[in-house]
Enzyme design. Structure first.
Site, PDB file in Angstrom:
ATOM      1  N   HIS A 158     -10.125 -68.970  61.274  1.00  0.00           N
ATOM      2  CA  HIS A 158     -10.701 -69.369  62.555  1.00  0.00           C
ATOM      3  C   HIS A 158     -10.478 -70.862  62.784  1.00  0.00           C
ATOM      4  O   HIS A 158     -10.059 -71.584  61.882  1.00  0.00           O
ATOM      5  CB  HIS A 158     -12.199 -69.059  62.610  1.00  0.00           C
ATOM      6  CG  HIS A 158     -12.508 -67.621  62.871  1.00  0.00           C
ATOM      7  ND1 HIS A 158     -12.567 -66.684  61.857  1.00  0.00           N
ATOM      8  CD2 HIS A 158     -12.773 -66.952  64.021  1.00  0.00           C
ATOM      9  CE1 HIS A 158     -12.856 -65.505  62.381  1.00  0.00           C
ATOM     10  NE2 HIS A 158     -12.985 -65.636  63.689  1.00  0.00           N
ATOM     11  N   LYS A 162     -15.701 -73.549  63.665  1.00  0.00           N
ATOM     12  CA  LYS A 162     -16.565 -72.415  63.316  1.00  0.00           C
ATOM     13  C   LYS A 162     -17.484 -72.795  62.157  1.00  0.00           C
ATOM     14  O   LYS A 162     -17.048 -73.361  61.159  1.00  0.00           O
ATOM     15  CB  LYS A 162     -15.734 -71.186  62.955  1.00  0.00           C
ATOM     16  CG  LYS A 162     -16.593 -69.930  62.745  1.00  0.00           C
ATOM     17  CD  LYS A 162     -15.741 -68.673  62.661  1.00  0.00           C
ATOM     18  CE  LYS A 162     -16.584 -67.441  62.379  1.00  0.00           C
ATOM     19  NZ  LYS A 162     -17.600 -67.183  63.423  1.00  0.00           N
TER      20      LYS A 162
END
EC number: 1.17.1.8
Length: 270
Positions: A158, A162
Site C-alpha cells: 500500500h 497507510k
C-alpha cells in the site's frame, strides 16, 4: 426503501473521502445528502464538490453528524477505528445504517461493532472491491485443493501513508485460507521474518508488508510447492474501485434489517 438512497460521507476531505464523493455523484440511485469533516476543520462551509474537484454541488461541508441527521439514510465511514466506533454508536441511536470500510480494529473493537449491529444495519468489510471479494472465494477453493501440501504466503503493498499493517484485506485473506484448512490464524500466522528463523513450518501462513509511494493496494497469495506455485493476485489502480463498492453496499444496506453484514452478502457470493 424506494427512490434514491441518501448517503453521507464522513472524512470527506481525505483520499478515500474524495473518491466516495465522486462515486456518489456518478451512481444512479444514490444522492449525496451530507459531507462531514472533523470538528474545527478549516474546510467547514466549503462546497463539498469543489473541495473534491468534481464541480459545485451546492452542499457545504459540516463538522458534526447532529447538524445533518435528517439529511441521510446511510453513513459511509472509512476513517479510524476510534472514530468509526463513535460514529457507529451515533448511528445506532439515530437508527441510521452505516457502511464501514475502516480497517485496523482490535478484537475488543470488533466486539463493539457486533453489539451495535444488533440495533442498526451495518456492512463492515476490509475491502469493498468486487474483485477482492471474488478473490476471497478463489482463495477458499485453492486452499482446499492445495493448502495441505504447499507453503502459503501473503504479500501486500500500500501507499506510504497507510497506518495499519498487515492490511485488513491481507488479514481477511489469511482468515479465509486458515478457515478452509481448519487452522487458527492467530496460532499459525507469521508476520515478517528476521534473523535465523529455522526451517519453515508447513502449517504457518506468512505475511509480508510493503509500504511505498502511492500504491493503492496490491495483494498476492502464494501457494508454493516443489516444482510449481500458484499465485492469486489483485491489484487496485484507483480508489474508485473501493468507492464504487461502497455505493453498492449502501444501496443494498438501505433495504436490510439491523445486523452485521459483509460484502460477500452484498454481492450474493455467500
Amino acid at each position: 426503501m424506494t427512490g434514491q438512497v441518501r448517503v453521507a460521507v464522513i472524512g470527506a476531505s481525505g483520499r478515500m473521502g474524495r473518491a466516495l464523493l465522486e462515486a456518489c455523484d456518478n451512481h444512479d440511485g444514490i444522492v449525496l445528502g451530507a459531507a462531514i469533516e472533523r470538528a474545527g476543520s478549516t474546510l467547514v462551509g466549503v462546497d463539498a464538490g469543489e473541495m473534491a474537484g468534481i464541480g459545485h454541488l451546492g452542499l457545504a461541508l459540516v463538522d458534526n453528524l447532529d447538524a445533518v441527521a435528517d439529511k441521510f439514510d446511510v453513513l459511509i465511514d472509512f476513517t479510524s477505528p476510534e472514530g468509526t466506533l463513535a460514529n457507529l454508536e451515533w448511528c445506532a441511536r439515530q437508527g441510521k445504517a452505516i457502511v464501514i470500510g475502516t480497517t485496523g480494529f482490535n478484537h475488543a473493537q470488533k466486539e463493539q461493532v457486533v453489539a451495535f449491529a444488533e440495533e442498526t444495519p451495518v456492512v463492515m468489510a476490509p475491502n469493498m472491491s468486487v474483485g477482492v471479494n471474488l478473490m476471497w472465494k478463489l482463495l477458499e477453493l485453492a486452499a482446499k485443493v492445495m493448502g495441505d501440501y504447499t507453503d502459503i504466503e501473503i504479500i501486500e503493498g500500500h501507499h506510504r501513508h497507510k497506518k495499519d499493517a498487515p492490511s485488513g484485506t491481507a488479514l481477511k485473506m489469511g482468515e479465509v485460507i486458515a478457515q478452509a484448512l481448519g487452522r487458527d490464524l492467530e496460532k499459525v500466522a507469521v508476520y515478517g521474518r528476521e534473523g535465523i528463523t529455522g526451517e519453515r513450518d508447513r502449517e504457518t501462513i506468512g505475511f509480508a508488508t510493503i509500504r511505498a509511494g502511492d500504491l493503492v493496494g496490491e495483494h498476492t497469495a502464494m501457494f508454493a510447492d516443489i516444482g510449481e506455485r500458484l499465485e492469486i493476485t489483485h491489484k487496485a489502480s484507483s480508489r474508485m474501485t473501493f468507492a464504487n463498492g461502497a455505493m453498492r453496499a449502501a444501496k443494498w444496506l438501505a433495504e436490510q434489517k439491523p445486523g452485521l453484514y459483509d460484502m460477500q452478502q452484498v454481492l450474493g457470493l455467500n
